[in-house]
Write an enzyme that holds these catalytic residues in place. Structure first.
Site, PDB file in Angstrom:
ATOM      1  N   GLU A   1      -5.927  -7.770  -1.531  1.00 52.25           N
ATOM      2  CA  GLU A   1      -4.627  -8.086  -0.912  1.00 52.25           C
ATOM      3  C   GLU A   1      -4.466  -9.600  -0.711  1.00 52.25           C
ATOM      4  OE1 GLU A   1      -3.134  -4.573   1.807  1.00 52.25           O
ATOM      5  OE2 GLU A   1      -5.273  -4.881   2.142  1.00 52.25           O
TER       6      GLU A   1
ATOM      7  N   GLU B   1      -8.379   1.979   0.441  1.00 54.72           N
ATOM      8  CA  GLU B   1      -8.162   2.278   1.868  1.00 54.72           C
ATOM      9  C   GLU B   1      -7.908   3.753   2.174  1.00 54.72           C
ATOM     10  OE1 GLU B   1      -7.167  -2.098   1.589  1.00 54.72           O
ATOM     11  OE2 GLU B   1      -7.017  -0.340   0.305  1.00 54.72           O
TER      12      GLU B   1
END
EC number: 4.2.1.17
Length: 721
Positions: free
Chosen positions: A116, A136
């Site tokens: 990210e 995630e």
């Protein structure tokens, strides 16, 4: 010299500030790293001698993602403010919206929060074979630093959604093709190329691209809706009982309709909600519980070093023996496979070969590696090759006399330090080793079928097994990619003993008039991959009969005796092995419920005669789950009470890896604590009043329920381990 934990910034004479993340081993983004990044980016943005910025990770790795220890702290305290503000403050404001160009120099891995951060940079330069992904969802949450918005904008909506929902990582080579990576360079050129790229953006020779503002790969709204509709169907199929997949799709959609920045704000809000959900608590618990299994008091903390296991003998080439041999060969360990005659040996060798071929055909192994593995196998009919083995694993049928005879023989022919292990699933190890003088070398190595695929290894120790032997077997387990859990010696050990009521309660329900296919369907809806009847078919019903007497002797006071399995075998149904059990098995098609088995069921009901007033009972799906799984929890309480496992979380890991109990429910004990010991105790008490001793609550469960304690809270007294 190793760099200390933190973030450093070095400004070169070219005007490029190189910001480096240092937090070995994978540069995880702990809170102090996040604040270090904020400080350095602020500094770089303000300094007049900095024209451009490169972000990288120390030690050949970019970053493995956010520090999961913080999630654990949030779950312990319930305090969500422990999560640092990253998505807007750092990723959007300081990185992506920086007036100075920022390039990510990625090598090794960029996973989760690491990827990210890289996606918020204005370009990404990568070394070969770097691993990129957003895993995630495997922890019950969604990407929280803008990943749900930026990944689809960089690789396309379909591919991005797919990568997030399936937690699929890709290589930097594939990343280059998809547009996630802008350039692929040899490791030695990574920083030079990244610095040059950043300066080229600053000089407008290369485009200044902000990922969040890109729409060129999203397509029209109607195309996007069609892709998300199919993503919802996928989520329903792969995750019917968990919230994070559907929540993730909602967040992606929000960004497409209302724009990337709106999506980022929505993502941050949903991330926090999901982090406090039961699913995230359960999955984070399993993550840490699995790591805790490698800590064994008086074994891993007394300065011992594991001895190498270079050559291992396996006795018995049946289903288990050939699976164990395969697992060893795949990790470059030489294997001697012993059988009693050449026909059985040929069969065993062929099984190992078939296991390897299966892995090749599923793309899990190259043909080259499969051939190399098979070349390490030697088939034998006597003990001559045993003179220099480091360990023997006995995997013959569950017959006490046969096992005792084998252990006496191997004690004589093997080297004096050789580990003598049994893959028994039920027989007491003290009985197996009764006739030997090497009780300190005897240990249980209980693999789960199929042994080359299932990851749990129960290491069973007696009061005589030496710490060195346990440590050696733990190290071997890890080397062959298993998760070793050390347990005490009792009939069935931890997993099989805990789950022995599972089949019995299912039999009781069927004898009370409940449809057996409904029982299987309710249990699979709860999240186990197979219901108790299909599981019986898969294992083969002969096995159940073989161990029945051993269990009856040990736990007879709380067993439900049902004639169903005997009747099934009598009608020629052995299970999947001969194509018929409760289900019909045909090659190439899914198992089909066999309605003609109902006559066998009727006969069993007539013999047990337990239907109240001769009429089938009426039960809800919730009651079926409780009647099948609460007796399992009850037996788990006895396992905890007797100290068969070191800690309750070991039983959670063992139930997830050995019985495929859903990890998103946190394992058996975690789930029971979520349901509540008091509720389970009261339900079992009522059931035992109606249906007898099989459901009688254990003393441990009763005590915990009365004191309002969790089942997982450690006992004050020492365990038998």
């Amino acid at each position: 010299m190793a760099k200390k934990i933190g973030v450093t910034m070095e400004v070169g004479s070219d005007g490029v500030a190189v910001i480096t993340i240092s937090n070995p081993p994978v540069n995880s983004l702990a809170s102090q790293i996040i604040s270090g990044l904020k400080e350095k980016f602020q500094d770089a943005n303000q300094r007049s001698d900095v024209k451009a910025i490169v972000l990288t990770g120390n030690g050949g790795r970019f970053s493995g993602g956010f520090d999961i220890n913080v999630f654990q702290q949030v779950h312990k305290t319930g305090d969500i403010s422990l999560m640092p503000e990253v998505s807007v403050d750092l990723v959007c404001n300081l990185m992506e919206d920086s007036r100075k160009p920022l390039v990510a120099a990625v090598e090794g891995l960029a996973l989760g929060g690491g990827l990210e951060l890289a996606m918020a940079c204005h370009a990404r330069v990568a070394g070969p074979k770097a691993q990129l992904g957003l895993p995630e969802l495997t922890l019950g949450i969604i990407p929280g630093f803008g990943g749900t918005q930026r990944l689809p904008r960089l690789v396309g909506l379909e591919k991005g959604t797919d990568m997030i929902l399936l937690s699929k990582s890709i290589s930097s080579e594939e990343g280059l093709k998809l547009g996630l990576i802008d350039a692929l360079v040899p490791p030695g050129d990574l920083l030079t190329t990244s610095r040059k790229w950043a300066l080229d953006i600053a000089a407008r020779r290369k485009p200044f691209l902000r990922s969040l503002h890109r729409t060129d790969k999203i397509g029209s709204l109607s195309e996007a809706r069609a892709i998300l509709m199919s993503a919802r169907r996928l989520a329903k199929r792969i995750a019917p009982n968990t919230p994070q997949h559907h929540a993730c799709i909602e967040v992606i959609e929000d960004g497409i309709i209302h724009g990337g920045y709106s999506g980022v704000l929505k993502e941050a809000e949903v991330f926090k909600q999901l982090l406090l959900s039961d699913t995230a608590k359960a999955l984070v618990h399993v993550f840490f519980a699995q790591r805790a299994t490698s800590k064994v008091p008086n074994v891993t903390d007394v300065g011992l070093k594991p001895r190498p296991m270079k050559k291992v003998a396996v006795i018995g080439g049946g289903l288990m023996g050939s699976g164990i041999a395969t697992a060893l060969l795949l990790s470059n360990i030489r294997v001697v496979l012993k059988e009693i005659n050449s026909e059985y040996l040929h069969k065993g060798m062929k099984s190992v070969e078939a296991n390897l071929k299966g892995l090749v055909s599923r793309g899990k192994l190259t043909q080259d590696k499969a051939s190399k593995a098979f070349s390490l196998l030697k088939g034998v009919l006597d003990y001559t090759e045993f003179k220099d083995v480091d360990m023997v694993i006995e995997a013959v049928i569950e017959n006490i006399q046969l096992k005792q005879k084998i252990f006496k023989e191997i004690e004589e022919v093997c080297p004096p330090n050789c580990i003598l292990a049994s893959n028994t699933s039920t027989i007491d190890l003290n009985v197996i080793g009764e006739k030997t003088n090497s009780k300190d070398r005897i240990v249980g190595a209980h693999f789960f079928s199929p042994a080359h695929l299932m990851t749990l290894l129960e290491i069973v120790r007696t009061e005589n097994t030496s710490a060195q032997v346990i440590l050696d077997l733990m190290a071997l387990g890890k080397a062959i990619k298993k998760v070793p859990v050390v347990v005490g010696n009792c009939i069935g050990f931890a997993v099989n003993r805990t789950f022995f009521p599972y089949t019995q309660s299912a039999h009781m329900l069927v004898n009370l008039g409940v449809d057996l296919f409904r029982v299987d369907s309710v249990i699979t809806s709860f999240g186990l991959p197979l219901g108790p009847f299909q599981l019986g078919d898969l294992a083969g019903h002969g096995i159940g009969i073989a161990v029945k007497d051993i269990y009856a002797k040990a736990y007879g006071d709380r067993m439900f005796v049902s004639p169903l399995t005997e009747l099934l075998l009598k009608s020629g149904r052995n299970g999947k092995i001969n194509g018929r059990g409760y289900y019909i098995y045909e090659k190439g098609s899914k198992p089909k419920p066999d309605s003609s088995v109902l006559s066998v069921v009727e006969e069993s009901r007539r013999l047990t005669n337990i239907m109240p007033g001769g009429k089938p009972i009426t039960v809800t799906d919730k009651e079926i789950v409780e009647m099948i799984l609460f007796p399992v929890v009850n037996e788990a309480c006895r396992v905890l009470d007797e100290g068969v496992v070191i800690r309750a979380s070991d039983l959670d890991v063992a139930s997830v890896l050995g019985m495929s109990f859903p990890s998103y429910r946190g394992g058996l004990i975690f789930w029971a604590d979520t349901v509540g010991p008091k509720y389970i105790y009261e339900r079992l008490k009522r059931l035992s009043e109606t249906y007898g001793a099989f459901f009688k609550p254990s003393r441990y469960l009763e005590e915990r329920a009365m004191k309002g304690m969790h089942l997982s809270e450690p006992k004050s007294s020492r365990s038998r381990l």
